[in-house]
Design an enzyme around this catalytic site. Structure first.
Site, mmCIF file in Angstrom:
data_model
loop_
_atom_site.group_PDB
_atom_site.id
_atom_site.type_symbol
_atom_site.label_atom_id
_atom_site.label_comp_id
_atom_site.label_asym_id
_atom_site.label_seq_id
_atom_site.Cartn_x
_atom_site.Cartn_y
_atom_site.Cartn_z
ATOM 1 N N ASP A 96 0.846 -1.198 0.000
ATOM 2 C CA ASP A 96 0.000 0.000 0.000
ATOM 3 C C ASP A 96 0.882 1.249 0.000
ATOM 4 O O ASP A 96 1.730 1.427 0.871
ATOM 5 C CB ASP A 96 -0.883 -0.061 1.247
ATOM 6 N N HIS A 130 -4.034 4.279 6.234
ATOM 7 C CA HIS A 130 -2.907 3.742 5.471
ATOM 8 C C HIS A 130 -1.572 3.978 6.185
ATOM 9 O O HIS A 130 -1.394 4.980 6.880
ATOM 10 C CB HIS A 130 -2.863 4.386 4.085
#
Length: 561
Positions: A206, A379
């Site tokens: 990610d 994130h």
């Protein structure tokens, strides 16, 4: 570092001992995530999400990944693995299943429940579903999958470790390393380390926060801010967040209980998703706090809270309609408080600020990330990514999920930890893993697939350009009837405009010029209707540009009789 080139040719046939990885969406955007893994003649798909349109996509409802490169091989797809339940990872699933409805779906309990509701909404029968949890191992054809718990802004998120005879891949999905998560479920770094010891040939990570230094703050840091908003508000509170953000909704529910307020959900997706989360035990709903949102009108403003969709300024969302003053039962009053408990997805800035301005005009106090800490990212930031690279020690890294700058920043982090081979790919880039080395071998067509109502893929970039012209410059139609034998005008021109002028009479001054232009063509013996239409277009186009500095779309019609 390997940068994928846009002028790459079509990849050659996959070697028997190779694993092919092709991102079909999500590289270069924050959305429409989808990756195809191909080995031994079979395909495994990971995620199938949507991207929400920007102002440059007028009339578009959703943007899908482009799976046209594997469309004629959908019968070889073993399964679709869904890492978590956010729209940018599951939203396109119904559209894929329209093309092959029996693709097995693999995901956690909450993720598959959210997908199931989507399939019912699209009137699709539920396909075979494999519910998995962290630690589970399941095999589909030549792919063995092991699932690892990761922490994200939605419960039940999973990373997936893919074992094949050609090599191994660890795909993180969306994740962060919150050490004090609201649900107590942390990213399983012990399993990351164990898989690193086994050997990770390719690490897909990610990238969204790769440019952000340090560590992403904990969700618990938001709780005092939400509590302060409740303490300081003496009228109605409206909280807008993602319809799948169970953790944020839980925090708002707890604040409502503490401040003796009733809560109503507003927005179809919010009502649906929170109902699913409650039924499955992911949302702890205190007794006597939830009421039908329409019933809040009978409760004093200082005793009510609405939790709404629309935190990204979506035009048809509940919050946008509230800001415009045309919601069917929620109407803002001076002194109300609106809390935007979300981050700004890149590309949505104008839409969000437009909503904030609309809310402010009604006299609401708007609390958002720009003036308070009301949201933390889901994130991993740079420090967390470095931590993972040092634990996993992958041979190759291919950053995923993010704009190009995010991918590049993520690759640079990997290199700092000693990873020798990083591949910065884009949508459609074909990467082969052979003998432990990942390399770019070609590119397939991979573009935006637009959904406009019930139409999928019929809208082109040219259509969008026409729509932008219509929206920004206006539309003018001109109808003229001419004598087929003489070429002289016998009726008209009739001029009608939209998005350009309130009164069509403003075009009276240009009508004689159009007649003169057609008379000149008649005198020259030019009977061709196409040339007459072009003369009409040029004449009114010059006049509009000179008088109004506009370049509208002009549709001339010349009828001969």
């Amino acid at each position: 570092m390997t940068n994928a080139q846009t002028n790459l040719g079509t990849p050659k046939k996959l070697k028997k001992n190779a694993l092919r990885v092709t991102p079909l969406g999500g590289l270069g955007d924050v959305g429409r995530n989808m990756t195809a893994f191909e080995h031994d003649g079979r395909i495994l798909l990971v995620d199938c999400g949507v991207l929400f349109p920007e102002d440059s996509h007028p009339g578009v409802d959703l943007i899908l990944p482009d799976w046209s490169s594997i469309r004629d091989r959908l019968d070889t797809v073993e399964a679709l693995v869904l890492t978590h339940g956010h729209e940018d990872h599951i939203g396109a699933t119904p559209y894929l299943l329209r093309e092959r409805e029996d693709i097995p779906l693999v995901g956690s309990q909450l993720t598959l429940a959210l997908v199931a509701s989507k399939l019912r909404e699209h009137r699709l029968r539920e396909t075979v579903q494999h519910t998995v949890a962290e630690g589970d191992v399941i095999k589909f054809g030549p792919f063995e999958l092991e699932f690892v718990a990761v922490n994200h802004s939605i419960p039940d998120a999973l990373a997936v470790f893919i074992r094949t005879s050609a090599g191994t891949v660890l795909h993180t999905g969306d994740f962060k390393m919150d050490q004090l998560p609201l649900d107590g479920r942390i990213t399983d770094l012990r399993s990351f380390a164990r898989l690193g010891e086994e050997g990770v040939d390719l690490f897909l990570t990610d990238s969204t926060n790769a440019e952000t230094p340090g560590f992403t703050p904990s969700e618990k840091q938001i709780t005092p801010v939400i509590d302060q908003v409740f303490r300081e508000s003496d009228q109605r509170i409206i909280v807008a967040c993602f319809a799948s953000h169970v953790h944020r909704v839980q925090q708002v529910l707890e604040a409502a209980v503490a401040h003796k307020r009733k809560v109503g959900f507003v927005g179809r997706s919010m009502v649906r998703n929170m109902g699913i989360a409650r039924d499955l035990g992911y949302l702890d709903l205190p007794e006597n706090v939830l009421v039908d949102a329409k019933e809040l009108a009978n409760i004093a403003p200082e005793k009510q809270v609405l939790i709404s969709t629309g935190s990204q300024g979506e035009p048809m969302s509940a919050l946008s309609r509230i800001a415009q003053g045309n919601h069917n039962f929620v109407h803002l009053e001076e002194g109300d408080t609106v809390l935007l408990a979300s981050s700004l997805i890149p590309g949505n800035e104008n839409a969000v600020y437009r909503v904030i301005n609309g809310l402010s005009r009604w006299g609401a106090k708007v609390v958002h990330k720009g003036n308070a800490m009301v949201h933390v990212s889901g994130h991993a930031s740079a420090g967390e990514l470095l931590y993972c690279y040092n634990i996993v020690k992958p041979k190759n890294v291919m950053p995923v999920h993010g704009e190009y700058r995010h991918l590049k920043a993520n690759a640079a982090l990997a290199e700092q930890t000693g990873v020798e081979n990083t591949v910065i790919a884009e949508d459609g880039t074909v990467v082969d893993l052979v003998d432990g080395v990942a390399s770019v071998v070609g590119k397939v067509d991979c573009s935006y697939v637009f959904v406009d109502g019930s139409s999928v893929g019929d809208i082109t970039e040219s259509d969008l350009k026409d729509r932008q012209i219509l929206g920004e410059e206006g539309f003018i139609s001109v109808i003229v009837v001419v004598d087929s034998s003489t070429g002289r005008v016998i009726s008209g021109p009739d001029i009608h405009a939209r998005g350009f002028a309130e009164d069509d009479s403003v075009f009276e001054n240009v009508k004689p010029d159009i007649v003169k232009a057609l008379d000149r063509l008649a005198a020259e013996g030019v009977p061709d209707s196409y040339q007459m239409q072009q003369a009409v277009r040029r004449t009114i186009g010059r006049w509009v540009n000179t008088q109004h500095r506009r370049r509208p779309m002009i549709i001339p019609t010349v009828v001969t009789t």
